[in-house]
Design a protein around this motif. Sequence first.
Motif, mmCIF file in Angstrom:
data_model
loop_
_atom_site.group_PDB
_atom_site.id
_atom_site.type_symbol
_atom_site.label_atom_id
_atom_site.label_comp_id
_atom_site.label_asym_id
_atom_site.label_seq_id
_atom_site.Cartn_x
_atom_site.Cartn_y
_atom_site.Cartn_z
ATOM 1 N N TYR A 20 0.836 -1.202 0.000
ATOM 2 C CA TYR A 20 0.000 0.000 0.000
ATOM 3 C C TYR A 20 0.878 1.263 0.000
ATOM 4 O O TYR A 20 0.556 2.253 -0.652
ATOM 5 N N PHE A 21 1.982 1.206 0.751
ATOM 6 C CA PHE A 21 2.854 2.385 0.827
ATOM 7 C C PHE A 21 3.947 2.382 -0.249
ATOM 8 O O PHE A 21 4.871 3.191 -0.201
ATOM 9 N N GLY A 22 3.832 1.453 -1.202
ATOM 10 C CA GLY A 22 4.726 1.491 -2.367
ATOM 11 C C GLY A 22 6.033 0.756 -2.194
ATOM 12 O O GLY A 22 6.957 0.934 -2.994
ATOM 13 N N PHE A 23 6.150 -0.068 -1.152
ATOM 14 C CA PHE A 23 7.387 -0.844 -0.976
ATOM 15 C C PHE A 23 7.245 -2.203 -1.668
ATOM 16 O O PHE A 23 6.168 -2.799 -1.664
ATOM 17 N N ASP A 24 8.373 -2.674 -2.218
ATOM 18 C CA ASP A 24 8.431 -4.003 -2.801
ATOM 19 C C ASP A 24 8.725 -4.961 -1.635
ATOM 20 O O ASP A 24 9.756 -4.808 -0.972
ATOM 21 N N SER A 25 7.822 -5.908 -1.361
ATOM 22 C CA SER A 25 8.066 -6.748 -0.183
ATOM 23 C C SER A 25 7.737 -8.205 -0.454
ATOM 24 O O SER A 25 7.025 -8.529 -1.408
ATOM 25 N N PHE A 26 8.276 -9.074 0.400
ATOM 26 C CA PHE A 26 7.939 -10.500 0.303
ATOM 27 C C PHE A 26 7.949 -11.120 1.707
ATOM 28 O O PHE A 26 8.648 -10.634 2.605
ATOM 29 N N VAL A 27 7.125 -12.164 1.868
ATOM 30 C CA VAL A 27 7.101 -12.912 3.134
ATOM 31 C C VAL A 27 7.951 -14.159 2.928
ATOM 32 O O VAL A 27 7.803 -14.853 1.918
ATOM 33 N N THR A 28 8.817 -14.442 3.887
ATOM 34 C CA THR A 28 9.670 -15.629 3.715
ATOM 35 C C THR A 28 8.854 -16.915 3.913
ATOM 36 O O THR A 28 7.869 -16.925 4.654
ATOM 37 N N ASP A 29 9.282 -17.980 3.239
ATOM 38 C CA ASP A 29 8.619 -19.277 3.399
ATOM 39 C C ASP A 29 8.889 -19.831 4.788
ATOM 40 O O ASP A 29 8.010 -20.398 5.429
ATOM 41 N N MET A 30 10.133 -19.661 5.241
ATOM 42 C CA MET A 30 10.533 -20.197 6.548
ATOM 43 C C MET A 30 10.346 -19.129 7.625
ATOM 44 O O MET A 30 10.498 -17.938 7.345
ATOM 45 N N PRO A 31 10.058 -19.512 8.880
ATOM 46 C CA PRO A 31 10.012 -18.527 9.967
ATOM 47 C C PRO A 31 11.373 -18.409 10.665
ATOM 48 O O PRO A 31 12.332 -19.113 10.323
ATOM 49 N N ASP A 32 11.454 -17.495 11.598
ATOM 50 C CA ASP A 32 12.546 -17.394 12.580
ATOM 51 C C ASP A 32 13.927 -17.214 11.913
ATOM 52 O O ASP A 32 14.033 -16.519 10.917
ATOM 53 N N VAL A 33 14.932 -17.888 12.458
ATOM 54 C CA VAL A 33 16.307 -17.680 11.976
ATOM 55 C C VAL A 33 16.437 -18.098 10.509
ATOM 56 O O VAL A 33 17.060 -17.408 9.700
ATOM 57 N N SER A 34 15.792 -19.198 10.154
ATOM 58 C CA SER A 34 15.862 -19.650 8.753
ATOM 59 C C SER A 34 15.188 -18.617 7.840
ATOM 60 O O SER A 34 15.643 -18.370 6.718
ATOM 61 N N GLY A 35 14.106 -18.017 8.329
ATOM 62 C CA GLY A 35 13.414 -16.981 7.555
ATOM 63 C C GLY A 35 14.271 -15.733 7.392
ATOM 64 O O GLY A 35 14.299 -15.110 6.319
ATOM 65 N N TYR A 36 14.970 -15.373 8.452
ATOM 66 C CA TYR A 36 15.863 -14.208 8.396
ATOM 67 C C TYR A 36 16.956 -14.453 7.336
ATOM 68 O O TYR A 36 17.245 -13.603 6.486
ATOM 69 N N TYR A 37 17.528 -15.641 7.378
ATOM 70 C CA TYR A 37 18.570 -16.017 6.410
ATOM 71 C C TYR A 37 18.012 -15.942 4.990
ATOM 72 O O TYR A 37 18.616 -15.366 4.080
ATOM 73 N N GLU A 38 16.793 -16.483 4.834
ATOM 74 C CA GLU A 38 16.120 -16.470 3.519
ATOM 75 C C GLU A 38 15.874 -15.028 3.043
ATOM 76 O O GLU A 38 16.095 -14.694 1.871
ATOM 77 N N ALA A 39 15.440 -14.180 3.968
ATOM 78 C CA ALA A 39 15.148 -12.779 3.602
ATOM 79 C C ALA A 39 16.413 -12.090 3.098
ATOM 80 O O ALA A 39 16.403 -11.434 2.042
ATOM 81 N N VAL A 40 17.502 -12.254 3.836
ATOM 82 C CA VAL A 40 18.756 -11.574 3.453
ATOM 83 C C VAL A 40 19.286 -12.159 2.137
ATOM 84 O O VAL A 40 19.688 -11.419 1.232
ATOM 85 N N ARG A 41 19.239 -13.471 2.017
ATOM 86 C CA ARG A 41 19.724 -14.126 0.784
ATOM 87 C C ARG A 41 18.909 -13.711 -0.437
ATOM 88 O O ARG A 41 19.406 -13.702 -1.564
ATOM 89 N N ASN A 42 17.645 -13.333 -0.207
ATOM 90 C CA ASN A 42 16.791 -12.934 -1.335
ATOM 91 C C ASN A 42 16.755 -11.425 -1.555
ATOM 92 O O ASN A 42 15.867 -10.910 -2.229
ATOM 93 N N GLY A 43 17.708 -10.744 -0.940
ATOM 94 C CA GLY A 43 17.910 -9.323 -1.279
ATOM 95 C C GLY A 43 17.121 -8.329 -0.443
ATOM 96 O O GLY A 43 16.996 -7.155 -0.834
#
Length: 263
Positions: free
Chosen positions: A73-96
């Motif tokens: 809504y505020f114009g940001f490009d965003s995505f939700v990681t498939d994995m939660p927690d530490v694995s999700g954090y790793y996934e988020a950073v790895r995906n830019g």
Amino acid sequence: MALLTPEDLENINKQLQEADSSVRKVTGLDIKGICKDFYGTTPCCEKVGIVPVTSGNGIIGSFSASLHAITGYFGFDSFVTDMPDVSGYYEAVRNGAQIILMADDNTFLAHNLKNGKIANNQPCTGIIYAEIASRHLKADSKDVLAVGLGKVGFPGAAHFVHKGFRVYGYDADKALLEKTVSSLGIIPFDPDNHSDNFRKFSIIFEATPCANTIPESVISENCVISTPGIPCAISKELQKKYGVELIMEPLGIGTASMLYSVL
Ligand code: NAI
Ligand code: PYL
Ligand code: MG
């Protein structure tokens, strides 16, 4: 912290659109415009990674999906990681992801990995709801009533003080009220005191987890009630009776404040 429920987040896009239209009516700017003006920042294609967190009471159904809708809504490009927690954090950073959004039961943070800035939802929410109310174009004075002076309410009340408003404050916790009166120099408000009950406000800020926290006697015609507190501080009947302009939305305004503050 009072936790959101999936019911609070139903129709989040509609809730945001309605809040935006109230903010525009009260201030002449939309939420984006207020954030831009207040923080002096503008998004520039930062990618936001939303990481679900399972600790404590666990995942709140539609919390991450709501953040996805809000960032969009505020114009940001965003995505939700498939994995939660530490694995999700790793996934988020790895995906830019450049900005991480994640929340457990105590802390909801935005962290910009590029510039190191980090934001906490509670002060960001209090400050932006106070900033919106402080811009009430039809306010009849610089008096404000602040009800609820906790983790969201205190920074909101402090923001009004810094902007030169005369702040009357009330919290059900007497010790907290006294502490806030001495640290911020606000005026204690007592809803049970006869003379306080004759005072009316055109700006009211509320941040409690309770309903019906604003006594009818303090509400002036066409006042603004800016309230992140859930559930709503005022009944539909009183809103209608006094033509109250209500600024209230469960997640998006505070999240916009966090995002703009870390740009
Ligand atoms: P908190 O527990 O730190 O503060 C709440 C304060 O309200 C306490 O000091 C308490 O003594 C006071 N209080 C409770 N009942 C009262 C009453 N009847 N009259 C006066 N004061 C009363 O909680 P926090 O973190 O400040 O959150 C406040 C509310 O804001 C919660 O409902 C929370 O869910 C909501 N919230 C909403 C957000 C949004 O984006 N809309 C974001 C963050 C929190
Ligand atoms: C951020 C909100 C505003 C009001 N209360 C706060 C709350 O509900 N915090 C808890 C958020 C937990 C999210 C959960 C998830 O789905 O990732 N861990
Ligand atoms: Mg409330």
